[in-house]
Scaffold this motif. Structure first.
Motif, PDB file in Angstrom:
ATOM      1  N   LEU A  82       0.852  -1.193   0.000  1.00  0.00           N
ATOM      2  CA  LEU A  82       0.000   0.000   0.000  1.00  0.00           C
ATOM      3  C   LEU A  82       0.884   1.237   0.000  1.00  0.00           C
ATOM      4  CD1 LEU A  82      -2.786  -0.943   2.616  1.00  0.00           C
ATOM      5  CD2 LEU A  82      -2.808  -1.258   0.140  1.00  0.00           C
ATOM      6  N   LEU A  83       0.353   2.318  -0.506  1.00  0.00           N
ATOM      7  CA  LEU A  83       1.168   3.539  -0.639  1.00  0.00           C
ATOM      8  C   LEU A  83       1.737   3.988   0.704  1.00  0.00           C
ATOM      9  CD1 LEU A  83       1.909   6.017  -2.608  1.00  0.00           C
ATOM     10  CD2 LEU A  83       0.046   7.166  -1.407  1.00  0.00           C
ATOM     11  N   ARG A  84       0.908   3.955   1.738  1.00  0.00           N
ATOM     12  CA  ARG A  84       1.372   4.477   3.034  1.00  0.00           C
ATOM     13  C   ARG A  84       2.070   3.377   3.814  1.00  0.00           C
ATOM     14  NH1 ARG A  84      -1.194   9.547   3.661  1.00  0.00           N
ATOM     15  NH2 ARG A  84      -2.865   9.730   2.148  1.00  0.00           N
ATOM     16  N   VAL A 119     -10.533  -4.665  -1.010  1.00  0.00           N
ATOM     17  CA  VAL A 119     -10.399  -4.533  -2.472  1.00  0.00           C
ATOM     18  C   VAL A 119      -9.351  -3.467  -2.750  1.00  0.00           C
ATOM     19  CG1 VAL A 119     -11.604  -3.963  -4.616  1.00  0.00           C
ATOM     20  CG2 VAL A 119     -12.843  -5.118  -2.761  1.00  0.00           C
ATOM     21  N   LYS A 120      -8.353  -3.832  -3.536  1.00  0.00           N
ATOM     22  CA  LYS A 120      -7.278  -2.864  -3.825  1.00  0.00           C
ATOM     23  C   LYS A 120      -7.195  -2.555  -5.313  1.00  0.00           C
ATOM     24  CE  LYS A 120      -2.372  -2.604  -4.200  1.00  0.00           C
ATOM     25  NZ  LYS A 120      -1.098  -3.308  -4.041  1.00  0.00           N
ATOM     26  N   CYS A 121      -7.116  -1.267  -5.605  1.00  0.00           N
ATOM     27  CA  CYS A 121      -6.891  -0.824  -6.992  1.00  0.00           C
ATOM     28  C   CYS A 121      -5.503  -0.175  -7.037  1.00  0.00           C
ATOM     29  CB  CYS A 121      -8.005   0.129  -7.401  1.00  0.00           C
ATOM     30  SG  CYS A 121      -7.813   0.855  -9.011  1.00  0.00           S
ATOM     31  N   ALA A 179      -9.591  13.515 -13.865  1.00  0.00           N
ATOM     32  CA  ALA A 179      -8.888  12.500 -13.067  1.00  0.00           C
ATOM     33  C   ALA A 179      -8.076  13.245 -12.014  1.00  0.00           C
ATOM     34  CB  ALA A 179      -7.986  11.662 -13.955  1.00  0.00           C
ATOM     35  N   GLY A 180      -7.700  12.550 -10.947  1.00  0.00           N
ATOM     36  CA  GLY A 180      -7.004  13.194  -9.835  1.00  0.00           C
ATOM     37  C   GLY A 180      -5.600  13.643 -10.193  1.00  0.00           C
ATOM     38  N   SER A 181      -4.923  14.222  -9.216  1.00  0.00           N
ATOM     39  CA  SER A 181      -3.698  14.962  -9.497  1.00  0.00           C
ATOM     40  C   SER A 181      -2.408  14.150  -9.332  1.00  0.00           C
ATOM     41  CB  SER A 181      -3.643  16.194  -8.597  1.00  0.00           C
ATOM     42  OG  SER A 181      -3.785  15.789  -7.256  1.00  0.00           O
ATOM     43  N   VAL A 182      -2.498  12.879  -9.000  1.00  0.00           N
ATOM     44  CA  VAL A 182      -1.291  12.026  -8.913  1.00  0.00           C
ATOM     45  C   VAL A 182      -1.554  10.797  -9.781  1.00  0.00           C
ATOM     46  CG1 VAL A 182       0.061  10.570  -7.342  1.00  0.00           C
ATOM     47  CG2 VAL A 182      -0.606  12.865  -6.638  1.00  0.00           C
ATOM     48  N   VAL A 187      -7.940   4.405 -10.472  1.00  0.00           N
ATOM     49  CA  VAL A 187      -9.212   4.892 -11.020  1.00  0.00           C
ATOM     50  C   VAL A 187     -10.364   4.407 -10.131  1.00  0.00           C
ATOM     51  CG1 VAL A 187     -10.802   4.698 -12.993  1.00  0.00           C
ATOM     52  CG2 VAL A 187      -8.342   4.945 -13.399  1.00  0.00           C
ATOM     53  N   GLY A 188     -10.229   3.156  -9.617  1.00  0.00           N
ATOM     54  CA  GLY A 188     -11.320   2.549  -8.844  1.00  0.00           C
ATOM     55  C   GLY A 188     -11.666   3.343  -7.601  1.00  0.00           C
ATOM     56  N   GLY A 189     -10.687   3.498  -6.705  1.00  0.00           N
ATOM     57  CA  GLY A 189     -10.956   4.176  -5.442  1.00  0.00           C
ATOM     58  C   GLY A 189     -11.308   5.633  -5.649  1.00  0.00           C
ATOM     59  N   THR A 191     -12.580   7.225  -8.243  1.00  0.00           N
ATOM     60  CA  THR A 191     -13.860   7.497  -8.896  1.00  0.00           C
ATOM     61  C   THR A 191     -15.040   7.178  -7.985  1.00  0.00           C
ATOM     62  OG1 THR A 191     -12.840   6.996 -11.024  1.00  0.00           O
ATOM     63  CG2 THR A 191     -15.256   6.975 -10.934  1.00  0.00           C
ATOM     64  N   LEU A 192     -14.984   6.041  -7.297  1.00  0.00           N
ATOM     65  CA  LEU A 192     -16.162   5.624  -6.521  1.00  0.00           C
ATOM     66  C   LEU A 192     -16.477   6.594  -5.385  1.00  0.00           C
ATOM     67  CD1 LEU A 192     -15.521   1.786  -6.574  1.00  0.00           C
ATOM     68  CD2 LEU A 192     -17.221   3.068  -7.880  1.00  0.00           C
ATOM     69  N   GLY A 193     -15.447   7.281  -4.869  1.00  0.00           N
ATOM     70  CA  GLY A 193     -15.696   8.261  -3.810  1.00  0.00           C
ATOM     71  C   GLY A 193     -16.077   9.633  -4.344  1.00  0.00           C
ATOM     72  N   GLY A 241     -18.431   5.163  -2.617  1.00  0.00           N
ATOM     73  CA  GLY A 241     -17.189   4.427  -2.374  1.00  0.00           C
ATOM     74  C   GLY A 241     -17.332   2.942  -2.676  1.00  0.00           C
ATOM     75  N   GLY A 242     -16.491   2.145  -2.018  1.00  0.00           N
ATOM     76  CA  GLY A 242     -16.425   0.704  -2.316  1.00  0.00           C
ATOM     77  C   GLY A 242     -17.467  -0.122  -1.586  1.00  0.00           C
ATOM     78  N   ASN A 243     -18.574   0.483  -1.197  1.00  0.00           N
ATOM     79  CA  ASN A 243     -19.573  -0.187  -0.354  1.00  0.00           C
ATOM     80  C   ASN A 243     -20.413  -1.252  -1.053  1.00  0.00           C
ATOM     81  OD1 ASN A 243     -20.185   0.679   2.541  1.00  0.00           O
ATOM     82  ND2 ASN A 243     -19.615   2.625   1.572  1.00  0.00           N
ATOM     83  N   PHE A 244     -20.435  -1.262  -2.399  1.00  0.00           N
ATOM     84  CA  PHE A 244     -21.490  -2.033  -3.073  1.00  0.00           C
ATOM     85  C   PHE A 244     -20.989  -3.184  -3.928  1.00  0.00           C
ATOM     86  CE2 PHE A 244     -22.859   2.246  -2.188  1.00  0.00           C
ATOM     87  CZ  PHE A 244     -24.028   1.994  -1.473  1.00  0.00           C
ATOM     88  N   GLY A 245     -19.688  -3.380  -4.042  1.00  0.00           N
ATOM     89  CA  GLY A 245     -19.182  -4.475  -4.856  1.00  0.00           C
ATOM     90  C   GLY A 245     -17.841  -4.109  -5.467  1.00  0.00           C
ATOM     91  N   VAL A 246     -17.415  -4.938  -6.422  1.00  0.00           N
ATOM     92  CA  VAL A 246     -16.133  -4.679  -7.096  1.00  0.00           C
ATOM     93  C   VAL A 246     -16.432  -4.227  -8.523  1.00  0.00           C
ATOM     94  CG1 VAL A 246     -13.915  -5.635  -7.815  1.00  0.00           C
ATOM     95  CG2 VAL A 246     -15.064  -6.540  -5.765  1.00  0.00           C
ATOM     96  N   ARG A 491     -17.042  -3.865   3.736  1.00  0.00           N
ATOM     97  CA  ARG A 491     -17.083  -2.994   4.917  1.00  0.00           C
ATOM     98  C   ARG A 491     -15.796  -2.194   5.088  1.00  0.00           C
ATOM     99  NH1 ARG A 491     -18.264  -6.542   9.868  1.00  0.00           N
ATOM    100  NH2 ARG A 491     -19.551  -7.699   8.402  1.00  0.00           N
ATOM    101  N   LEU A 492     -14.738  -2.549   4.348  1.00  0.00           N
ATOM    102  CA  LEU A 492     -13.477  -1.819   4.529  1.00  0.00           C
ATOM    103  C   LEU A 492     -13.471  -0.598   3.609  1.00  0.00           C
ATOM    104  CD1 LEU A 492     -10.938  -4.755   4.999  1.00  0.00           C
ATOM    105  CD2 LEU A 492     -11.899  -3.225   6.717  1.00  0.00           C
ATOM    106  N   ASN A 493     -14.176   0.434   4.056  1.00  0.00           N
ATOM    107  CA  ASN A 493     -14.369   1.672   3.296  1.00  0.00           C
ATOM    108  C   ASN A 493     -15.024   2.675   4.252  1.00  0.00           C
ATOM    109  OD1 ASN A 493     -17.147   0.753   3.389  1.00  0.00           O
ATOM    110  ND2 ASN A 493     -16.597  -0.619   1.703  1.00  0.00           N
TER     111      ASN A 493
END
Ligand SMILES: Cc1cc2nc3c(=O)[nH]c(=O)nc-3n(C[C@H](O)[C@H](O)[C@H](O)COP(=O)(O)OP(=O)(O)OC[C@H]3O[C@@H](n4cnc5c(N)ncnc54)[C@H](O)[C@@H]3O)c2cc1C
Length: 499
Positions: A82-84, A119-121, A179-182, A187-189, A191-193, A241-246, A491-493
């Motif tokens: 993960l990035l962090r 779920v990781k993008c 699209a975001g700045s980095v 795209v997944g995380g 966009t969904l938020g 967010g990622g609450n509803f599926g992949v 639930r991990l969102n």
């Protein structure tokens, strides 16, 4: 290795050995499922210990075209990255799908065993929720692809893709979307938020450009979701967010744009922070949609703190000066870096080259306005520190973002004129406590001005504050969550808790 796998891998090896050149290469690509050596200890979403039977996990492995990864391989360590760096998670098993069918098999397995599921993008999650300890992780890194339809001005983007793939492919046709700045953000995380970016005021948020999604829901079904099919889910996925599926693919609306944009940074001394932020708050009300604007106070670790305004002008280059000149008159200019640049290069300009050197903690907030009281509170409590970078950044919303109603998508902060991000970073090998304490205490001063936080930036806020940030959309989101995810598998969102 059981008999079936032994025979299969022996045949693959024998075929590969007997073929020369390209045929041998093709044979080496024959699929060999991972052998599962023993039962696996794991945990459920509620944290209860479970033992997964070897035969059942082997069956999952055999069902995949992609890979099942278990602890002990370098592919497993790459997939859980993960990035962090503070999040060093160790899932019991990782599924690395190559398509929607693999995702369906993984979701079925996780649901049937009530597993904790991540779920990781792109892996940029602020809270490290895209991996987990002892649960299952679905790693979408083998699901990366961007295909542009020039005539329709759309792009079909696989669910594990990074923003850089979307920008690069679209711009090669003279097309863009927000699209975001980095560029290595997923795209997944993002966009969904919601999805904020340099072009948001002109073309809307990322979700405003999503025409359709393929999504594997908790029941294991693959659904094509758009304004006509599963419209409730289409609504909820755009901001929930990622609450509803992949999501295994997104269809984005693209827009014509020239390749070169005028971009830059005007810097001023820290002593003028209040004056510059007051100017910025007023100026932001006057700019056209083609101006993407941000202001920051502070600096990275080791930098002299200051105040600066950043911009990207994507309109007619001849008109750029009209909107840049006022920035030069706002205070004592100590840095003036304005240039014309390839948009895709601008999108890569904030990329992080050494993701293990620093780690950080942040708070984010939406604001109806930047009042003098807020500016004073912020600047008066700004405390530079030799061992950390401290930055406060104000983004400007409005434009196309604000022309969509709060209820039209699940993202409920269209009326916010600004967003505020407070961020501290420190060297990964140093103590973090003091810095986290500082930003939390600082945040308690700012919170009264906030209308909620961005779900993509959420940092373990209590459940009531998560519910509150969905504002008036929360009841509808909860209904949809209860319909599609009654056991809260996802639930991990920024979790909408169905149970
Ligand atoms: C350096 C940096 C820059 C950023 N810049 C911006 C910015 O400019 N604009 C902006 O709006 N935000 C920005 N963010 C915030 C960013 O939107 C979130 O961190 C987002 O979650 C990142 O998505 P990801 O796919 O990289 O993350 P991941 O950690 O992979 O995923 C985060 C969560 O998204 C969900 N998810 C991801 N992919 C899928 C999928 N295909 N299907 C279902 N669920 C999925 C999962 O719930 C997962 O836990 C930035 C973050 C960082 C660290």
């Amino acid at each position: 290795m059981d008999r079936r796998n032994f025979i299969r891998s022996s045949i693959s090896a024998a075929v590969a050995a007997s073929l020369p050149g390209t045929q041998a290469l093709a044979a080496s690509l024959l699929h060999t499922p991972t052998t599962v050596p023993s039962n696996i200890d794991a945990i459920t979403g509620d944290g209860a210990e479970v033992t997964l039977q070897q035969a059942a996990v082997q069956e999952l492995s055999d069902s995949l075209k992609g890979k099942l990864l278990l602890p002990g391989s370098s592919a497993y360590d790459d997939a859980r990255w993960l990035l962090r760096p503070q999040y060093d998670r160790h899932p019991a098993l990782i599924v690395q799908p190559t398509g929607s069918a693999d995702v369906q098999n993984a979701v079925d397995f996780a649901r049937d065993n009530s597993l904790l599921l991540a779920v990781k993008c792109g892996g940029h999650s602020a809270t490290g929720k895209s991996s987990c300890d002892k649960g299952m992780q679905i790693d979408l890194s083998q699901l990366r692809n961007a295909r542009v339809d020039r005539a329709a001005k759309t792009a079909r983007i696989a669910g594990g893709s990074l923003l850089g793939e979307l920008d690069h492919e679209a711009m090669s046709h003279g097309l863009v979307t927000t699209a975001g700045s980095v560029s290595h953000t997923g795209v997944g995380g993002l966009t969904l938020g919601g999805g904020f970016g340099r072009l948001g005021r002109r073309f809307g948020m990322s979700i405003d450009n999503v025409l359709e999604m393929d999504v594997v829901t908790p029941d294991g079904k693959l659904r094509r979701v758009n304004a006509d099919n599963d419209p409730d889910l289409y609504w909820a996925l755009r901001g929930g967010g990622g609450n509803f599926g992949v999501v295994t693919s997104f269809l984005f609306q693209l827009h014509e744009m020239q390749r070169d944009v005028v971009t830059g940074f005007i810097g001023y001394p820290l002593s003028e922070a209040k004056q510059i932020l007051e100017f910025y708050a007023e100026y932001a009300e006057k700019i056209p949609d083609e101006m993407g604007l941000g202001a920051g106070v502070g600096g990275r670790l080791g930098q002299e703190p200051g105040v600066g305004i950043y911009f990207v002008w994507s309109g007619d280059p001849a008109k750029a000066d009209k909107y840049i000149e006022p920035l030069r008159k706002a205070g004592t200019v100590v840095a003036d870096r304005v240039t014309t640049m390839d948009y895709v290069a601008v999108q890569r300009s904030g990329d992080i080259d050494d993701t293990r050197a620093f780690t950080g903690y942040m708070k984010s907030s939406f604001l109806n306005s930047m009042t003098s009281e807020l500016i004073d509170t912020l600047v008066d409590n700004f405390e530079p520190h030799p061992d950390r970078g401290t930055r406060f950044g104000f983004g400007v919303s409005g434009g196309a973002i604000g022309r969509v109603a709060n209820a039209d998508t699940a993202f409920a902060h269209r009326d916010a004129k600004f967003s505020l991000m407070s961020f501290v970073s420190w060297k990964s090998d140093t103590d973090k406590e003091e810095h986290v304490k500082y930003i939390k205490s600082h945040w308690s001063n700012v919170e009264p001005f906030s209308t909620g936080f961005y779900v993509n930036d959420h940092f373990d806020q209590p459940q009531e504050s998560v519910n509150a940030t969905y504002r008036e959309n929360f009841p509808r989101l909860l209904n949809i969550k209860q319909k599609y995810d009654p056991t809260n598998l996802f639930r991990l969102n920024a979790n909408i808790r169905s149970v």
